[in-house]
Write a protein that holds these residues in place. Sequence first.
Motif, PDB file in Angstrom:
ATOM      1  N   GLY A   1       0.142 -48.171  -9.601  1.00  0.00           N
ATOM      2  CA  GLY A   1      -0.883 -47.417  -8.882  1.00  0.00           C
ATOM      3  C   GLY A   1      -2.037 -48.299  -8.452  1.00  0.00           C
ATOM      4  O   GLY A   1      -2.511 -48.235  -7.315  1.00  0.00           O
ATOM      5  N   ARG A   2      -2.480 -49.159  -9.360  1.00  0.00           N
ATOM      6  CA  ARG A   2      -3.604 -50.067  -9.030  1.00  0.00           C
ATOM      7  C   ARG A   2      -3.231 -50.998  -7.877  1.00  0.00           C
ATOM      8  O   ARG A   2      -4.028 -51.219  -6.961  1.00  0.00           O
ATOM      9  CB  ARG A   2      -3.966 -50.917 -10.255  1.00  0.00           C
ATOM     10  CG  ARG A   2      -5.072 -50.308 -11.095  1.00  0.00           C
ATOM     11  CD  ARG A   2      -5.682 -51.347 -12.035  1.00  0.00           C
ATOM     12  NE  ARG A   2      -4.729 -51.801 -13.039  1.00  0.00           N
ATOM     13  CZ  ARG A   2      -4.539 -51.187 -14.219  1.00  0.00           C
ATOM     14  NH1 ARG A   2      -5.233 -50.120 -14.526  1.00  0.00           N
ATOM     15  NH2 ARG A   2      -3.662 -51.653 -15.079  1.00  0.00           N
ATOM     16  N   ILE A   3      -2.014 -51.523  -7.929  1.00  0.00           N
ATOM     17  CA  ILE A   3      -1.579 -52.449  -6.871  1.00  0.00           C
ATOM     18  C   ILE A   3      -1.479 -51.701  -5.535  1.00  0.00           C
ATOM     19  O   ILE A   3      -1.939 -52.177  -4.497  1.00  0.00           O
ATOM     20  CB  ILE A   3      -0.220 -53.102  -7.230  1.00  0.00           C
ATOM     21  CG1 ILE A   3      -0.378 -53.978  -8.470  1.00  0.00           C
ATOM     22  CG2 ILE A   3       0.320 -53.926  -6.060  1.00  0.00           C
ATOM     23  CD1 ILE A   3       0.938 -54.368  -9.136  1.00  0.00           C
ATOM     24  N   ALA A   4      -0.886 -50.500  -5.575  1.00  0.00           N
ATOM     25  CA  ALA A   4      -0.725 -49.724  -4.334  1.00  0.00           C
ATOM     26  C   ALA A   4      -2.089 -49.432  -3.715  1.00  0.00           C
ATOM     27  O   ALA A   4      -2.280 -49.536  -2.504  1.00  0.00           O
ATOM     28  CB  ALA A   4       0.016 -48.425  -4.627  1.00  0.00           C
ATOM     29  N   GLN A   5      -3.053 -49.088  -4.555  1.00  0.00           N
ATOM     30  CA  GLN A   5      -4.384 -48.748  -4.047  1.00  0.00           C
ATOM     31  C   GLN A   5      -5.068 -49.971  -3.425  1.00  0.00           C
ATOM     32  O   GLN A   5      -5.593 -49.905  -2.323  1.00  0.00           O
ATOM     33  CB  GLN A   5      -5.218 -48.170  -5.187  1.00  0.00           C
ATOM     34  CG  GLN A   5      -6.615 -47.760  -4.767  1.00  0.00           C
ATOM     35  CD  GLN A   5      -7.277 -46.871  -5.796  1.00  0.00           C
ATOM     36  OE1 GLN A   5      -6.940 -45.705  -5.924  1.00  0.00           O
ATOM     37  NE2 GLN A   5      -8.200 -47.417  -6.543  1.00  0.00           N
ATOM     38  N   ARG A   6      -5.017 -51.102  -4.122  1.00  0.00           N
ATOM     39  CA  ARG A   6      -5.712 -52.259  -3.551  1.00  0.00           C
ATOM     40  C   ARG A   6      -4.995 -52.774  -2.302  1.00  0.00           C
ATOM     41  O   ARG A   6      -5.625 -53.295  -1.384  1.00  0.00           O
ATOM     42  CB  ARG A   6      -5.921 -53.356  -4.588  1.00  0.00           C
ATOM     43  CG  ARG A   6      -4.686 -54.145  -4.957  1.00  0.00           C
ATOM     44  CD  ARG A   6      -5.087 -55.282  -5.896  1.00  0.00           C
ATOM     45  NE  ARG A   6      -3.929 -56.045  -6.309  1.00  0.00           N
ATOM     46  CZ  ARG A   6      -3.611 -56.337  -7.569  1.00  0.00           C
ATOM     47  NH1 ARG A   6      -4.378 -55.907  -8.546  1.00  0.00           N
ATOM     48  NH2 ARG A   6      -2.553 -57.052  -7.856  1.00  0.00           N
ATOM     49  N   GLN A   7      -3.665 -52.603  -2.259  1.00  0.00           N
ATOM     50  CA  GLN A   7      -2.915 -52.988  -1.068  1.00  0.00           C
ATOM     51  C   GLN A   7      -3.436 -52.255   0.173  1.00  0.00           C
ATOM     52  O   GLN A   7      -3.617 -52.846   1.230  1.00  0.00           O
ATOM     53  CB  GLN A   7      -1.431 -52.644  -1.276  1.00  0.00           C
ATOM     54  CG  GLN A   7      -0.640 -53.784  -1.841  1.00  0.00           C
ATOM     55  CD  GLN A   7      -0.440 -54.856  -0.801  1.00  0.00           C
ATOM     56  OE1 GLN A   7       0.040 -54.599   0.289  1.00  0.00           O
ATOM     57  NE2 GLN A   7      -0.824 -56.064  -1.126  1.00  0.00           N
ATOM     58  N   ALA A   8      -3.650 -50.962   0.009  1.00  0.00           N
ATOM     59  CA  ALA A   8      -4.121 -50.171   1.155  1.00  0.00           C
ATOM     60  C   ALA A   8      -5.496 -50.663   1.607  1.00  0.00           C
ATOM     61  O   ALA A   8      -5.737 -50.867   2.802  1.00  0.00           O
ATOM     62  CB  ALA A   8      -4.191 -48.690   0.774  1.00  0.00           C
ATOM     63  N   PHE A   9      -6.400 -50.884   0.640  1.00  0.00           N
ATOM     64  CA  PHE A   9      -7.756 -51.306   1.026  1.00  0.00           C
ATOM     65  C   PHE A   9      -7.758 -52.713   1.609  1.00  0.00           C
ATOM     66  O   PHE A   9      -8.548 -53.024   2.497  1.00  0.00           O
ATOM     67  CB  PHE A   9      -8.724 -51.150  -0.141  1.00  0.00           C
ATOM     68  CG  PHE A   9      -9.065 -49.706  -0.383  1.00  0.00           C
ATOM     69  CD1 PHE A   9      -9.872 -49.018   0.514  1.00  0.00           C
ATOM     70  CD2 PHE A   9      -8.543 -49.018  -1.462  1.00  0.00           C
ATOM     71  CE1 PHE A   9     -10.168 -47.674   0.337  1.00  0.00           C
ATOM     72  CE2 PHE A   9      -8.829 -47.670  -1.653  1.00  0.00           C
ATOM     73  CZ  PHE A   9      -9.634 -46.988  -0.758  1.00  0.00           C
ATOM     74  N   ARG A  10      -6.854 -53.562   1.136  1.00  0.00           N
ATOM     75  CA  ARG A  10      -6.795 -54.922   1.702  1.00  0.00           C
ATOM     76  C   ARG A  10      -6.263 -54.877   3.128  1.00  0.00           C
ATOM     77  O   ARG A  10      -6.749 -55.602   3.998  1.00  0.00           O
ATOM     78  CB  ARG A  10      -5.937 -55.820   0.815  1.00  0.00           C
ATOM     79  CG  ARG A  10      -6.716 -56.209  -0.412  1.00  0.00           C
ATOM     80  CD  ARG A  10      -5.899 -57.000  -1.383  1.00  0.00           C
ATOM     81  NE  ARG A  10      -6.725 -57.291  -2.559  1.00  0.00           N
ATOM     82  CZ  ARG A  10      -6.285 -57.835  -3.666  1.00  0.00           C
ATOM     83  NH1 ARG A  10      -5.014 -58.173  -3.777  1.00  0.00           N
ATOM     84  NH2 ARG A  10      -7.097 -58.066  -4.670  1.00  0.00           N
ATOM     85  N   LEU A  11      -5.262 -54.041   3.364  1.00  0.00           N
ATOM     86  CA  LEU A  11      -4.749 -53.905   4.738  1.00  0.00           C
ATOM     87  C   LEU A  11      -5.879 -53.434   5.653  1.00  0.00           C
ATOM     88  O   LEU A  11      -6.123 -54.013   6.722  1.00  0.00           O
ATOM     89  CB  LEU A  11      -3.592 -52.898   4.765  1.00  0.00           C
ATOM     90  CG  LEU A  11      -2.857 -52.666   6.087  1.00  0.00           C
ATOM     91  CD1 LEU A  11      -1.488 -52.063   5.828  1.00  0.00           C
ATOM     92  CD2 LEU A  11      -3.603 -51.792   7.077  1.00  0.00           C
TER      93      LEU A  11
END
Length: 326
Positions: free
Chosen positions: A234-244
Motif C-alpha cells: 500500500g505504501r509503495i502504491a501510494q508513493r508511486q502515484a504521487f511520484r508520477l
Amino acid sequence: MPTSVTARARINLALVKYWGKRDARLNLPAAGSLSVTLSGLGTTSTVSFNSRLTEDRLFVNGEVVRDHRLERASRFLDIFREKARCRERAEIVSFNDVPEGVGLATSASAFASIGLAAALALDIGDDREELAKLVRLGSGSASRSLFSGFVEVSPGIRADGEDYSVRTIASPDHLAMAILVVVVSSARKRVGSREGMEHTRLTSPYYGAWLQEVERDLALARKAVLEKDFSNLGRIAQRQAFRLHGAALAAEPPLLYFSDVTIRAIEVVRDLASRGVECYVTLDAGPSLFVLCRIGEEEEVTRALARIEGVERVVAERPGHAAEVL
Ligand code: PMV
C-alpha cells in the motif's frame, strides 16, 4: 459469414505505474510495472469480422462512434488482420461498466477485450504472452488485463520488443485486500495518458528520477506481494502515484490531473489513516481514485468516501481474474 467472438476484460490498477515509453512506435514501456486485475468493473466486447462490411464500425455503450476512437480501434484491428492475413472489416460492440476519460483505465479493459475477441475470431489463438505483445500496441496498460491477479510487465531491452513480457506473479487470492474504485467525473478536457507520458518524458526535469524510482519500487512491490505484505504494498502504491503526478506537474506546461474532488478524497484517506484505519490512495491520469484497504474495513472506508461531494460512486473490488471469452 461473420465470425464473431465476445470477450470480457476487467480494468487493472497499476500499483507500480507505467509512465513513459522507450519506443513510441512499438509502444514499449521505458520501465516495468506491476498491477492488480480487478474482479468486477470492465468491458465486454463483441468483434465480428464480416466480408460484406466496407469499413470498420464501432459501438460503445449502444452508441455509434465515429471520432478518433474509431480510427484508433481500426488501427488496432489492423494488427490482428495483418497477423491473420485477413482483409475483412469488423464491427466492434463494446460495453463499459465505468465512464471513460476519468482516469479509470477503461482503455485497458477495452483493448484487452477487443484484442482477445479479435484474436479468437481470426484464429490467431490464445497464447497470452503473444497476445500481450499485440494488445500492448493498443494501450500499454491493456496487456496486463489479459492476466489474473498480480501482474508484472518487464519492458525488455531488445529494439524489436520481442523480449517484452507480461506474467502473473501471484493469483488473485494470494493477498487479500479490498480495492475501492472512487468514481469522480470531470467535465474538464484532459490530456490522455499516451500524450501525457510523452510530454512528461520530453519536458519534465523529474522524469529521470521518476524512472529510477520505478525500478526500485518494482522490486520492493514484487517482494511485498510475494510476502503478502499489505502495508508495504500500500505504501509503495501510494508513493508511486504521487511520484508520477509530481513528475507530470513539473512538465512544461504542467499536467494537472487532480480535481478539487480528488484532493478532498485524498484528505479523507489521510484522515482515516491517522485514525488507525489502514488505507492507501492511488490514482492514474484523471481525477478518479483507487483506495486500498483491508477486508473488514472496506465498509467504513466506502462510507467516508461516498459522503464526499462530487464522488459519483464507490465500488468495492477484490483482486480478480484474467480476460476471458464468453
Ligand atoms: O495504457 P495507457 O497508455 O493508457 O497508460 C496507462 C498509464 C497509467 O494508467 C497512468 C499508469 C498505468 O500503469 O496504468
